[in-house]
Design a protein around this motif. Structure first.
Motif, PDB file in Angstrom:
ATOM      1  N   UNK A 159      32.571  49.953 -43.958  1.00  0.00           N
ATOM      2  CA  UNK A 159      31.154  49.815 -43.864  1.00  0.00           C
ATOM      3  C   UNK A 159      30.387  50.066 -45.306  1.00  0.00           C
ATOM      4  N   UNK A 212      16.760  57.548 -42.579  1.00  0.00           N
ATOM      5  CA  UNK A 212      16.551  55.903 -42.664  1.00  0.00           C
ATOM      6  C   UNK A 212      14.769  55.773 -42.846  1.00  0.00           C
ATOM      7  N   UNK A 248      12.934  54.107 -46.135  1.00  0.00           N
ATOM      8  CA  UNK A 248      12.149  52.916 -45.928  1.00  0.00           C
ATOM      9  C   UNK A 248      10.874  53.235 -46.241  1.00  0.00           C
ATOM     10  N   UNK A 304      12.227  51.065 -56.472  1.00  0.00           N
ATOM     11  CA  UNK A 304      13.141  49.841 -56.002  1.00  0.00           C
ATOM     12  C   UNK A 304      12.162  48.589 -55.725  1.00  0.00           C
ATOM     13  N   UNK A 336      20.364  50.085 -54.324  1.00  0.00           N
ATOM     14  CA  UNK A 336      20.619  49.741 -52.801  1.00  0.00           C
ATOM     15  C   UNK A 336      21.761  50.530 -52.555  1.00  0.00           C
ATOM     16  N   UNK A 376      22.860  53.157 -49.784  1.00  0.00           N
ATOM     17  CA  UNK A 376      23.730  53.035 -48.919  1.00  0.00           C
ATOM     18  C   UNK A 376      24.659  54.243 -48.760  1.00  0.00           C
ATOM     19  N   UNK A 394      23.123  57.026 -47.098  1.00  0.00           N
ATOM     20  CA  UNK A 394      23.059  56.920 -45.604  1.00  0.00           C
ATOM     21  C   UNK A 394      24.265  57.257 -44.833  1.00  0.00           C
ATOM     22  N   UNK A 395      25.119  56.239 -45.535  1.00  0.00           N
ATOM     23  CA  UNK A 395      26.622  56.373 -44.940  1.00  0.00           C
ATOM     24  C   UNK A 395      27.178  58.036 -44.968  1.00  0.00           C
ATOM     25  N   UNK A 416      23.830  50.376 -41.763  1.00  0.00           N
ATOM     26  CA  UNK A 416      24.021  51.338 -42.912  1.00  0.00           C
ATOM     27  C   UNK A 416      22.974  50.928 -43.900  1.00  0.00           C
ATOM     28  N   UNK A 417      22.643  49.810 -43.960  1.00  0.00           N
ATOM     29  CA  UNK A 417      21.811  49.381 -44.943  1.00  0.00           C
ATOM     30  C   UNK A 417      20.232  49.787 -44.504  1.00  0.00           C
ATOM     31  N   UNK A 418      19.654  50.533 -45.637  1.00  0.00           N
ATOM     32  CA  UNK A 418      17.963  50.860 -45.299  1.00  0.00           C
ATOM     33  C   UNK A 418      17.578  49.805 -44.826  1.00  0.00           C
ATOM     34  N   UNK A 420      14.317  48.589 -43.991  1.00  0.00           N
ATOM     35  CA  UNK A 420      13.005  48.002 -44.474  1.00  0.00           C
ATOM     36  C   UNK A 420      13.279  47.697 -45.964  1.00  0.00           C
ATOM     37  N   UNK A 421      14.112  48.368 -46.531  1.00  0.00           N
ATOM     38  CA  UNK A 421      14.412  47.839 -47.949  1.00  0.00           C
ATOM     39  C   UNK A 421      15.117  46.508 -48.074  1.00  0.00           C
ATOM     40  N   UNK A 422      16.230  46.394 -46.924  1.00  0.00           N
ATOM     41  CA  UNK A 422      17.047  45.189 -46.909  1.00  0.00           C
ATOM     42  C   UNK A 422      15.709  43.983 -46.535  1.00  0.00           C
TER      43      UNK A 422
END
Lengths: 344, 579
Positions: A17, A278, A282, A300, A316, A320, A323-324, B397-399, B401-403
């Motif tokens: 992942x 998350x 965000x 960012x 990024x 990641x 979050x992982x 697993x990617x944030x 909103x950032x993506x």
């Protein structure tokens, strides 16, 4: 499968992942139509300068070589340098400068969400279908549907200069404005909280007051979530057979609530609490932009708008990884809290 | 079925209708009336996106232009008529669709040429096309061939579109019929608005009419369902009836449906709902003149653009046109004006269109991907499942909103970002990032279905996998898709607004709610508070509505979860946290 095997499998599955997620970032950044060289050069560059910069940045190399470099660098935590935003500053330094404010903001928003959302939800669940339940539930639903950016704008308007509550808020305690980063200088020397309590505690309070409106906004959505789920979970457990049995046996209500209901109702809240990460990551982009907090979200946003590719990629990647690991933490918590996990 | 007709169980719908035509005919007549009063708007909506210029005006110009005497165009016209006629003749003889397709193509070209020629010939030709369509429809109906019927409808639509391009059909709900713009008369009263009412009342009248029409149509569709259920369906009861009954007793879900329906109506009827048009208000304000009564008592005219400058809301009591106020030029603004002096209600109605377009398109694409993958992974399991799990986990697993921010910045310069001011790009980005969530939601049900015996039976029967998935598995996961789609639509509306707020996503001049919030940011604590506040309140209401509607459908298709007894399901509703 035992729970530890289950956990181990989740751990192993998180490696692809991580690789996949980073690859997606690379694909978007390098194979997309972005042109970092023009961003550095500006509109008036000559072709020679263009080629020179391209060579210096390694962008003239074949894509697979760039990909290998990108992945190896990131996974060895060699995060590279900023190109456009702060040329020749390493991403590490930038993150170290910008991260504390985001962590401060995130800490307080999680705290607000946890200590307002969960108790309110539990209260509503313990008194179902009463007026206070309806008020709390409906409030939670509407609160959750509020967009962060809008709530932030409204709060800035209400608490800022000239707003209806502006005077009261600005003069509350120490004078602060609503917009701007909090001063976190005291964090570098936490010992001063003991050695020099007078000024450092004041600094702490000012920093909390400064971050409070932003933290309320950032915590709001998850607060509504936790409330709703806390309520449902309590209702679910309180109507289950074993609670009925306990009640029939004459277990006092206080110990039913604390020992039987509370603990079991926390289980469905685990993914919600970890999932907050998350929302925080965000939402921090928007909240930091509106409140003028120079944190990671703001960094960012600026780096991507200025096509600062390595900085964007590194940020990024950091997100990641964050979050992982939070997902792994969630699974770990699950295996610890809920013995049923993994047996199916 | 109420009447005791001897029709067999598997008689097609057409035969059932023929056996007892009265209720169906009555309903169809009513529907026809509903469509007829708005046919002009419908035809414009269908024909609007078609590039007519490329399709027929260009070829027509090539072959001879607009002169009727031009031999070339007459030749083309005659030959297309012949082509069409032969095509349909062959189609009726041999029952092949290909000949029909050639006929339609010929018709299309013919309509184009005819439109470029104009005059009596055109009407004759269009009438011919309509007749051919009707013939096809009737032929398909009598021979009970649904394909021919669909085909006939297509030909009919083509013919009608051709007609629409030269003759304007009547539309009931237009601003021309119920105008709300005008000027005050020196002696009091108004000149211009409908029946001499004040602009506010004339506008309100039009809004009430539009919503009455929308709700009337909704009620008529509901009646159609009841008619079908009562007169034409063989089964007395199906599980779906229970779902609908449960939903109609679910007040929270009904509230959500009401909100969603009103939002959709606002988007669909955006042109007649606004007090002014997008064209006059936003795109070309300096090309329009409006008349107004000056303080000295004379009626003068001014361009809409200049009037906008004079009626801006800039936070100063002298320079503000608030909610339900008139500006100095006799124009009524239900939601006040923007900082630029443009009417905000028009902005919001057009913005609802953009939001709905993005939401529906992205959920549609994401839903397709999710359904396809869910069916494939549930049917084949094993490696296929593992690959999709890892892919979707990686995207999740990617944030998010950032993506989305990343992608909308990276692709901002490409050609696809120019379509609908970036609306299409945003929709695709949302689709690409939200299918894993939908897939996760339907994966469980899909696996459950794949375990059923009838799937095994179909497999051992030798049915092709894609047939099995399509016929025996897909219908069961559509309900869940509807629930999660409705819940994520709210999230997409929030995210679209958030991106526009940041200055990404939908670019000016196309209106978007989030941009209105951004425009009014600095005036939030002043008399011009409405600019930022109203869009936010509308987002909250709409998103709450979508969440409630999703809750309602979930309780309807899965009665065990009634009262929200499943805590794990509660977390899916759209939350404003990402934006």
């Amino acid at each position: 499968m035992s729970r530890w095997q289950y956990f181990l499998r989740r751990l192993v599955l998180s490696i692809p992942v991580l690789i996949f997620g980073t690859t997606i970032t690379f694909v978007i950044l390098r194979m997309g139509p972005l042109d970092p060289v023009s961003a550095i050069l500006g509109p008036t560059g000559s072709p020679q300068a263009y080629n020179e910069i391209e060579r210096n940045l390694g962008l003239n190399q074949p894509l697979w070589a760039q990909y290998v470099d990108f992945m190896v660098d990131l996974f060895t935590f060699n995060l590279g340098q900023s190109w456009v935003l702060n040329p020749d500053t390493s991403a590490y330094e930038l993150i170290l400068i910008f991260a504390p404010r985001t962590i401060w903001l995130g800490f307080w928003s999680v705290l607000i969400a946890l200590f307002v959302g969960i108790p309110l939800g539990f209260y509503a669940g313990l008194n179902p279908n009463s007026l206070s339940d309806y008020v709390a539930s409906f409030g939670g639903i509407v609160w959750r549907a509020m967009p962060n950016f809008w709530l932030a704008v409204i709060l800035v308007g209400a608490l800022g200069l000239g707003g209806p509550l502006g005077a009261a808020w600005i003069e509350l305690g120490t004078r602060t404005t609503v917009i701007g980063p909090p001063n976190l200088g005291f964090l570098s020397e936490p010992l001063t909280l003991v050695t020099d309590p007078g000024s450092s505690w004041e600094n702490l309070l000012v920093a909390i007051k400064k971050i409070a409106p932003a933290a309320i906004v950032l915590g709001s959505a998850s607060m509504g979530n936790e409330m709703r789920i806390g309520r449902t979970a309590v209702l679910e457990t309180i109507n289950s057979n074993y609670v009925e049995t306990a009640r029939a046996k004459g277990v006092p209500r206080r110990s039913i609530v604390w020992k039987h209901v509370f603990r079991n109702a926390l289980i469905p809240l685990v993914p919600i609490i970890t999932g907050e990460a998350f929302l925080l990551i965000g939402g921090s982009v928007i909240v930091e932009t509106v409140f003028g907090i120079n944190g990671l979200g703001y960094l960012f946003f600026q780096s991507i708008v200025n096509s600062d590719l390595p900085l964007t990629g590194s940020l990024m990647f950091v997100f990641i990884v964050l979050l992982v690991s939070i997902n792994i933490l969630q699974d770990f918590l699950y295996t610890v809290i809920d013995p049923r996990v993994g047996y199916d | 079925m109420s009447d005791a007709s001897p029709l067999s169980e598997d008689a097609p719908l057409a035969e059932r209708v023929r056996a007892n035509p009265r209720p169906g005919l009555l309903w169809a007549l009513g529907l026809f009336a509903f469509v007829a009063v708005e046919f002009g708007a419908l035809a414009t909506a269908i024909t609007g996106p078609v590039p007519w210029n490329v399709l027929y005006e260009l070829p027509a110009g090539l072959v001879g232009g607009a002169t009727v005497t031009s031999v070339a165009s007459v030749v083309v016209l005659v030959s297309t008529i012949v082509c069409g006629a032969v095509g349909f003749y062959v189609q009726s003889k041999t029952n092949t669709l290909r000949a029909g397709a050639a006929g339609t193509l010929a018709l299309l070209v013919g309509v184009g040429v005819a439109a470029s020629i104009g005059g009596v010939l055109l009407y004759a030709f269009v009438a011919l096309g309509l007749l051919a369509g009707l013939g096809l429809l009737a032929g398909g109906y009598t021979r009970d061939s649904p394909r021919a019927m669909v085909f006939g409808v297509v030909v009919l639509v083509v013919g009608l579109i051709g007609l629409e391009s030269v003759v304007s059909f009547p539309t009931l709900l237009t601003r021309e019929l119920f105008p709300n713009q005008g000027h005050r008369l020196p002696g009091g009263g108004w000149e211009g608005p409908f029946l001499g009412l004040s602009p506010a009342l004339a506008w309100a009248f039009r809004v009430v009419l539009v919503y009455a029409y929308a709700f009337g149509l909704l009620w008529w569709c509901w009646r159609g369902y009841r008619t079908f259920r009562q007169h034409y369906r063989y089964a007395d009861w199906t599980p779906r009836d229970d779902m609908i009954d449960r939903l109609s007793g679910h007040y929270w879900g009904l509230f959500g449906f009401l909100v969603v329906f009103m939002f959709v109506t606002m988007a669909v009827f955006a042109p007649p709902l606004g007090p002014t048009t997008v064209e006059q208000n936003i795109n070309n304000p300096y090309s329009y003149q409006i008349e107004y009564l000056t303080d000295s008592g004379a009626v003068e005219s001014i361009t809409a653009g200049d009037a906008n400058i004079g009626s801006s809301s800039a936070g100063n009591p002298d320079r503000n046109v608030g909610v339900m106020q008139y500006d100095d030029f006799g124009r009524f603004h239900p939601f006040g004006t923007l900082v630029s002096g443009k009417d905000m209600f028009t902005f919001m109605a057009a913005g609802a269109r953009v939001s709905l377009f993005i939401g529906l398109l992205s959920i549609g694409v994401a839903g397709l991907i999710a359904t396809g993958l869910a069916l494939v992974t549930a049917y084949y399991k094993g490696l296929a499942d593992l690959i999709v799990v890892i892919t979707s986990d990686s995207i999740q697993s990617l944030p998010r909103l950032l993506l989305i921010i990343l992608m909308s910045v990276v692709f901002a310069g490409t050609g696809i970002a120019k379509v609908y001011s970036g609306g299409l790009l945003l929709a695709l980005i949302f689709a690409a990032t939200s299918w894993p969530f939908l897939w996760r939601a339907v994966r469980g049900p899909a696996f459950q279905i794949a375990e059923q015996e009838w799937i095994d039976a179909a497999r051992s029967f030798g049915q092709a996998p894609h047939k099995t998935m399509q016929k025996h598995m897909a219908p069961y996961i559509l309900g869940y898709l509807l629930v999660y789609g409705s819940l994520s639509l709210g999230g997409i509306i929030i995210a679209t607004a958030a991106l526009s707020f940041l200055g990404l996503g939908i670019q000016p001049p196309t209106p978007e709610w989030g941009r209105a919030v951004n425009l009014g940011r600095s005036y939030i604590a002043t008399v011009s508070w409405h600019i930022s506040t109203i869009p936010g309140i509308l987002v909250v209401i709409v998103v709450t509505g979508f969440n409630a509607f999703g809750d309602g459908i979930r309780d309807a298709i899965d009665p065990q979860s009634e009262g929200g007894s499943d805590a794990a399901d509660e977390g899916v509703a759209a939350a404003g946290g990402g934006g």
